[in-house]
Design an enzyme around this catalytic site. Structure first.
Site, PDB file in Angstrom:
ATOM      1  N   CYS A  45      -6.505  -1.649   5.672  1.00  0.00           N
ATOM      2  CA  CYS A  45      -7.058  -2.445   4.571  1.00  0.00           C
ATOM      3  C   CYS A  45      -8.528  -2.785   4.789  1.00  0.00           C
ATOM      4  O   CYS A  45      -8.869  -3.651   5.598  1.00  0.00           O
ATOM      5  CB  CYS A  45      -6.250  -3.724   4.369  1.00  0.00           C
ATOM      6  SG  CYS A  45      -6.645  -4.542   2.804  1.00  0.00           S
ATOM      7  N   CYS A  59     -11.639   1.764  -1.004  1.00  0.00           N
ATOM      8  CA  CYS A  59     -10.334   1.133  -0.825  1.00  0.00           C
ATOM      9  C   CYS A  59      -9.326   2.217  -0.478  1.00  0.00           C
ATOM     10  O   CYS A  59      -9.194   3.193  -1.229  1.00  0.00           O
ATOM     11  CB  CYS A  59      -9.921   0.422  -2.112  1.00  0.00           C
ATOM     12  SG  CYS A  59      -8.240  -0.240  -2.082  1.00  0.00           S
ATOM     13  N   ASN A  69       0.852  -1.199   0.000  1.00  0.00           N
ATOM     14  CA  ASN A  69       0.000   0.000   0.000  1.00  0.00           C
ATOM     15  C   ASN A  69       0.883   1.242   0.000  1.00  0.00           C
ATOM     16  O   ASN A  69       1.769   1.394   0.839  1.00  0.00           O
ATOM     17  CB  ASN A  69      -0.912  -0.007   1.234  1.00  0.00           C
ATOM     18  CG  ASN A  69      -1.920   1.136   1.231  1.00  0.00           C
ATOM     19  OD1 ASN A  69      -1.563   2.296   1.118  1.00  0.00           O
ATOM     20  ND2 ASN A  69      -3.184   0.799   1.378  1.00  0.00           N
TER      21      ASN A  69
END
Length: 251
Positions: free
Chosen positions: A81, A199, A15
């Protein structure tokens, strides 16, 4: 009097957006409220591909991350997440947050723990929205699990778009301004609010206010919801300039 806060972030290893958008929002806020400052501290869980199997394996590392961040005596921890939580079934964010908070306390650095999954649900409810339309980068089966999770929380998803990008690094490379065009294919006619990015890894911050102005509906994302919850947990004004209704300071 100046106040300083340490923000701990539990982040998938691939990420790159959590550590971009969340600091960007809080640094933007600091320009207008300079007496409240923030630093950002991360711990990573291994994950490269957004599959149910990898996500579950990754989630097992969150305990270690929470303990590491509590070593730094962070004031709040945010688990980045969304889909890793939501793919484990309705209500899992509450179990995860409680478990991780307990670990920080056992380590002598007690801190509230929020998740982007729980924050998005709370953000939608805070806006008073009963129906939403959303955009997600996931493959359709994972998007469907996200929709099921949100629906189980009493929120109807009226329409969705799945961009179907399995590579998490590629998700982070998406141009957020493309969402201004993508959202034109989303049916928002029955929605009370729009989730522009379900997201934390899919960039959306520069487009949030623009799409909200374009649609005339409240627009939020997993990231703006996470910042809202961070500020609430620290008892600070929930204001970030140009980041949509949720962070207008009204709620």
């Amino acid at each position: 009097m100046a106040k300083h806060f340490r923000i701990g972030m539990i982040v998938p290893s691939s990420n790159t957006t959590m550590e971009t958008e969340i600091p960007a929002m809080l640094q933007s806020r600091m320009k207008e409220i300079p007496e409240e400052t923030f630093t950002f501290h991360s711990s990573r869980m291994r994950m490269m591909h957004v599959t149910k199997e990898e996500l579950k394996k990754m989630d097992e590392e969150s305990d270690r991350c929470a303990i590491e961040l509590s070593d730094a005596r962070c004031d709040v921890l945010a688990y980045a997440c969304l889909v890793a939580i939501m793919c484990q079934g309705p209500g899992y964010h509450e179990k995860s947050e409680a478990r991780l908070a307990s670990l920080t306390a056992q380590n002598g650095g007690a801190a509230p723990v929020i998740s982007s999954a729980g924050a998005l649900i709370d953000g939608i409810r805070t806006l008073g929205a009963k129906k939403i339309a959303l955009i997600a980068p996931y493959m359709k089966p994972l998007t469907n699990q996200v929709i099921e999770y949100i629906t189980a929380s009493g929120i109807e998803v009226t329409d969705s778009i799945s961009l179907e990008i399995p590579d998490n690094l590629e998700v982070g490379r998406q141009d957020p301004m493309r969402l201004i065009e993508i959202v034109k294919n989303l049916d928002v006619s029955n929605a009370d609010a729009v989730v522009l990015s379900a997201c934390v890894q899919m960039p959306s911050l520069p487009a949030i206010q623009k799409v909200q102005d374009q649609l005339g509906l409240p627009v939020l994302s997993a990231a703006t919801s996470t910042v809202y919850k961070i500020l609430k947990s620290l008892n600070l004004k929930t204001y970030v300039p140009n980041a949509g209704s949720l962070l207008s300071g009204k709620y």
